[in-house]
Design an enzyme around this catalytic site. Structure first.
Site, mmCIF file in Angstrom:
data_model
loop_
_atom_site.group_PDB
_atom_site.id
_atom_site.type_symbol
_atom_site.label_atom_id
_atom_site.label_comp_id
_atom_site.label_asym_id
_atom_site.label_seq_id
_atom_site.Cartn_x
_atom_site.Cartn_y
_atom_site.Cartn_z
ATOM 1 N NE ARG A 111 -3.187 2.338 3.169
ATOM 2 C CZ ARG A 111 -2.852 3.029 4.260
ATOM 3 N NH1 ARG A 111 -1.850 2.609 5.035
ATOM 4 N NH2 ARG A 111 -3.497 4.127 4.599
ATOM 5 N NE ARG B 235 -5.840 17.774 8.636
ATOM 6 C CZ ARG B 235 -5.539 16.758 9.437
ATOM 7 N NH1 ARG B 235 -5.730 16.887 10.745
ATOM 8 N NH2 ARG B 235 -5.054 15.629 8.958
ATOM 9 C CE LYS C 207 -8.976 4.032 3.870
ATOM 10 N NZ LYS C 207 -7.886 5.055 3.952
ATOM 11 C CB THR D 55 -7.177 0.513 11.505
ATOM 12 O OG1 THR D 55 -7.631 0.951 10.231
ATOM 13 C CG2 THR D 55 -6.785 1.733 12.317
#
Length: 479
Positions: A35, A76, A218, A276
């Site tokens: 990846r 953000r 994802k 993860t």
């Protein structure tokens, strides 16, 4: 290079693993595909990594898959006059469109789409949920919130919106540029799409990709879970991205969602990757925690196609050890006495297609007669996917004349991919299969195998034939 396990390992490359020598060590330790995280890799770095992976592939003689993971929309807050502020649960705090340094009353939110989409009652999670806000008043220019939990916020922390469907696509301008660069190389096999919310996100990307790469969605937002069947249908593969999923949804729901997603993908015959924090402690330690070992084992017991390492292999102190540890856990689990029964209990019913019927029959015959392996000829990869969907106890050797197909199948459970030209006739088909099984170490003279293919030979989508053969003393068919 023969693997003694069926689940695949996806390793992320980064500062600790960018050199060609290290990439080869990771591959030899057990990494089946790599990846490249476009959140951190420039286009030049991406191209360099691809060149190094392909050099390792050429030396090792095995097709190696490459996944480019697009960053997706990163939301953000702005900056604060003092860099950070302390808050108190119950106080009021506002996010607005004023491009000015923030204080303990407000902060700039440079995302007008959030200001317009959030409604009273929606949650806003800052810094991976360390600060939780609840929207009280929204006018399209500001969101007046109540601090629910957490006591601090600082510059440029990320914002998650578990209750809000944002009117934005899956690709940001950066993602468009990254995708174009990835497609230009012609060497990337999969593109992972971050923060998918709805099936329309995939349709937009597919128009750009035009079949040149597989699309891996994802799953990390509640909105995706609500429409998961549609998303699976439009995806080529899924990634259970547990990091952001555990921020956007209650942590205790993630294990159950992981099981649901794996089984939904197995039913659809689509590859699924679990990702993860699988061996998170190995970023700084040479051995994992017992809980991490159990976490990896659970994904293997569930029948996931691949398990992924992130920072463990990208920036950790022990990248090779992380890969070899993950490979050892997977291999041991697959040898457990209960493993076949658990995999069998989760096996979905075959769909009413010729390829599914042939794959079901191949598995049943191989297991009943205790054959050495299943060999499938697959030009587009579909036959390989259907064979893997059955999760047979014996190895599957996927023969493909297409290098891109063989590389793309490197993420699929149980497939040992070999690049091989189409056979000339049925006798040649059987001889090639026997020779390759023997050469790759999956059989020896006297062993029997079963072969699935399509007649006319070389015709994509025509899987309609099964043939049992045994390996002769010369490595060819003994028939």
């Amino acid at each position: 290079m023969k693997r003694n396990r069926k689940v695949k390992i996806l390793a992320t490359l980064g500062p600790a693993s960018a050199e060609e020598e290290m990439i080869q060590k990771l591959h030899e330790a057990g990494a089946d595909l790599f990846r490249i995280n476009m959140s951190h890799a420039s286009h030049d770095v991406m191209r360099t990594m691809i060149q190094r992976i392909r050099a390792v592939e050429a030396r090792c003689g095995r097709p190696i898959g490459i996944l480019a993971d697009l960053q997706g929309p990163k939301l953000r807050v702005g900056k604060f006059a003092e860099g950070k502020v302390d808050l108190v649960p119950g106080q009021t705090f506002t996010l607005d469109n004023k491009d000015e340094p923030g204080d303990d009353k407000r902060v700039f939110l440079p995302h007008p789409e959030i200001l317009e989409a959030v409604r009273p009652g929606h949650r806003l999670l800052i810094d991976d949920g360390k600060l939780s806000l609840r929207a009280e008043k929204c006018d399209g220019k500001s969101i007046v919130c109540t601090v629910v939990s957490g006591t601090r916020i600082s510059d440029r922390k990320g914002v998650s919106l578990p209750d809000t469907l944002l009117p934005v696509g899956a690709l940001t301008p950066k993602d468009h540029a990254d995708l174009d660069a990835v497609l230009e190389t012609g060497e990337v096999d999969w593109v992972a799409l971050s923060f998918i919310q709805r099936p329309e996100d995939l349709a937009d990307v597919r128009k750009v990709a035009r079949g040149r790469v597989g699309l891996m969605s994802k799953i990390e937002k509640p909105q995706a879970i609500e429409r998961i069947d549609e998303i699976i249908e439009l995806s080529d593969a899924l990634m259970v991205a547990r990091g952001d999923l555990g921020v956007e949804m209650p942590l205790e729901t993630v294990p159950g969602l992981q099981k649901q997603l794996i089984r939904a993908c197995r039913k659809a015959g689509k590859p699924v990757v679990v990702a993860t924090q699988m061996l998170e402690s190995m970023i700084t330690a040479p051995v994992p925690t017992r809980a991490e070992v159990s976490d990896v084992a659970t994904a293997v017991f569930e029948g996931a196609d691949a398990i992924m390492l992130s920072a463990e292999s990208a920036s950790g102190a022990y990248p090779v050890e992380a890969v070899s540890t993950m490979a050892s856990i997977a291999t041991t689990v697959e040898r457990e006495p209960h493993y076949p029964g658990i995999i069998y209990a989760q096996r979905p019913q075959p769909e009413a297609t010729g390829a599914d019927a042939i794959s079901l029959a191949a598995r049943q015959i191989a297991e009943t007669l205790k054959l050495t392996s299943i060999v499938c000829y697959t030009a587009t990869g579909t036959t390989g996917l259907r064979a893997a969907r059955e999760r047979p106890q014996v190895p599957i050797i996927a023969l493909s004349p297409s290098t891109p197909t063989a590389r793309r199948l490197s993420v699929v459970w149980g497939l040992h991919c070999v690049i091989e030209q189409d056979a000339n006739d049925l006798e040649d088909m059987v001889n090639r299969a026997c020779r390759i099984v023997a050469a790759e170490g999956f059989g020896k003279p006297g062993d029997r195998i079963i072969i699935s293919a399509g007649v006319p030979l070389g015709t994509p989508g025509s899987t309609n034939l099964l043939r049992i053969a045994y390996i002769g003393s010369d490595g060819l068919s003994g028939i």
